[in-house]
Design a protein around this motif. Structure first.
Motif, short mmCIF file in Angstrom:
data_model
loop_
_atom_site.label_atom_id
_atom_site.label_comp_id
_atom_site.label_asym_id
_atom_site.label_seq_id
_atom_site.Cartn_x
_atom_site.Cartn_y
_atom_site.Cartn_z
N CYS A 236 -27.67 91.78 85.17
CA CYS A 236 -27.86 93.02 84.53
C CYS A 236 -28.10 92.64 83.03
CB CYS A 236 -26.73 94.01 84.91
SG CYS A 236 -26.68 94.60 86.55
N GLN A 237 -28.99 91.91 82.64
CA GLN A 237 -29.40 91.57 81.49
C GLN A 237 -30.82 91.80 80.95
OE1 GLN A 237 -29.07 87.43 83.79
NE2 GLN A 237 -30.55 86.78 82.26
N ARG A 238 -31.02 91.53 79.59
CA ARG A 238 -32.06 92.04 79.06
C ARG A 238 -33.24 91.73 79.61
NH1 ARG A 238 -31.19 94.78 74.07
NH2 ARG A 238 -29.25 94.36 73.37
N GLY B 89 -34.00 94.72 81.31
CA GLY B 89 -34.42 95.27 79.89
C GLY B 89 -35.88 95.65 79.86
N HIS B 90 -36.49 96.20 78.79
CA HIS B 90 -37.87 96.44 78.50
C HIS B 90 -38.76 95.32 78.52
CE1 HIS B 90 -37.14 100.64 78.04
NE2 HIS B 90 -35.89 100.49 77.21
N ASP B 91 -38.29 94.24 78.12
CA ASP B 91 -39.07 92.83 78.13
C ASP B 91 -38.83 92.07 79.28
OD1 ASP B 91 -40.30 93.54 75.81
OD2 ASP B 91 -38.56 92.80 74.55
N SER B 92 -38.62 92.40 80.48
CA SER B 92 -38.25 92.00 81.77
C SER B 92 -39.40 90.98 82.15
CB SER B 92 -37.88 92.79 83.08
OG SER B 92 -37.96 92.17 84.19
N ARG C 75 -38.18 95.31 87.71
CA ARG C 75 -37.32 96.44 86.66
C ARG C 75 -37.83 97.77 86.89
NH1 ARG C 75 -38.28 99.92 82.62
NH2 ARG C 75 -36.62 99.77 81.00
N GLU D 267 -35.01 100.60 87.85
CA GLU D 267 -34.70 101.48 86.79
C GLU D 267 -33.77 102.57 87.00
OE1 GLU D 267 -37.07 103.63 82.98
OE2 GLU D 267 -38.07 102.87 84.63
N GLU E 192 -28.79 88.35 77.39
CA GLU E 192 -27.59 89.18 77.16
C GLU E 192 -27.40 90.31 78.28
OE1 GLU E 192 -28.68 90.73 73.25
OE2 GLU E 192 -28.45 88.83 72.17
N LEU F 9 -27.09 93.80 79.38
CA LEU F 9 -27.34 95.32 78.86
C LEU F 9 -26.28 95.85 78.29
CD1 LEU F 9 -29.53 96.79 81.83
CD2 LEU F 9 -30.57 95.69 79.69
N GLU G 131 -25.31 98.99 77.43
CA GLU G 131 -24.66 100.01 77.92
C GLU G 131 -23.76 99.74 79.27
OE1 GLU G 131 -28.94 100.10 79.79
OE2 GLU G 131 -27.82 99.40 77.96
#
Length: 216
Positions: free
Chosen positions: A27-29, A33-36, A42, A46, A104, A106, A108
């Protein structure tokens, strides 16, 4: 064996929260994340992010350890493996290393009391890593799996955990694969053979009930 497990409360027991850990897989960027590097995954995953957030918040309230199993790259290894996945993913993750933004968790989903256990090899976080030994040292007996993906990492992790004598719980609304309909088949025909398939709502209710019993 058909992969079908009888339903009912006896098959949904989720363990004592005092000996349970939630393991959030990748569960990382760089994955969700948006740049998966896996935009299709992704997109299909979502929908599960709010459920994972609710799961980890409830876990912390119940005294359940939250662990984030991340992938930090191969540390410059020229040949990470022969699996087709690595041929596809190798170039996309070649610059991943400790501290890279893609590695990193996420934000949240992260709290200061969580454990972050990165890996630098393999296709799943429980093969040849410190994940299961660390959990065993913490007194963990039941592992709740969340994150991605039902295509590979989650079934492999569930299998390793089951081999290691851990109970496995999978909240179906906190895990995902791609395409989404394939993930549903994996839950029914593979994950249900390795552990308890439940929902975040039922899992949180079990923890709340256990907390209520403990204060009586």
């Amino acid at each position: 064996m058909t992969g079908q497990v009888p339903s009912g409360r006896a098959q949904r027991r989720t363990g004592d929260p005092r000996t349970t850990a939630v393991v959030c897989v990748e569960c990382q960027r760089g994955v969700l994340g948006h740049d998966s590097v896996l935009p299709g995954l992704r997109t299909d995953a979502e929908r599960i992010l709010p459920h994972i957030e609710r799961l980890v918040q409830a876990a912390r309230r119940a005294g359940v350890q939250v662990v984030h199993a991340t992938f930090e790259g191969h540390l410059g290894a020229a040949d990470p493996g022969r699996a087709p996945l690595w041929r596809a993913m190798g170039p996309r993750t070649a610059d991943w290393a400790p501290g890279h933004p893609a590695t990193e968790v996420l934000p949240e989903l992260l709290s200061p009391d969580d454990l972050v256990l990165p890996r630098h090899h393999g296709l799943a976080p429980a093969w040849g890593t410190e994940l299961l030994p660390v959990l065993r040292t913490l007194g963990t007996r039941t592992i709740v799996l969340a994150g991605v993906s039902l295509n590979l990492a989650l079934p492999l992790t569930a299998g390793e955990a089951a081999h290691g004598g851990f109970g496995v719980v999978v909240p179906r609304d906190a895990v995902a694969g791609t395409p989404a309909e394939y993930g549903e088949l994996v839950l029914t025909h593979t994950m249900a053979m390795l552990g308890v398939v439940t929902t975040v709502d039922d899992l949180v209710a079990d923890w709340d009930h256990a907390l209520g019993e403990s204060v009586k």
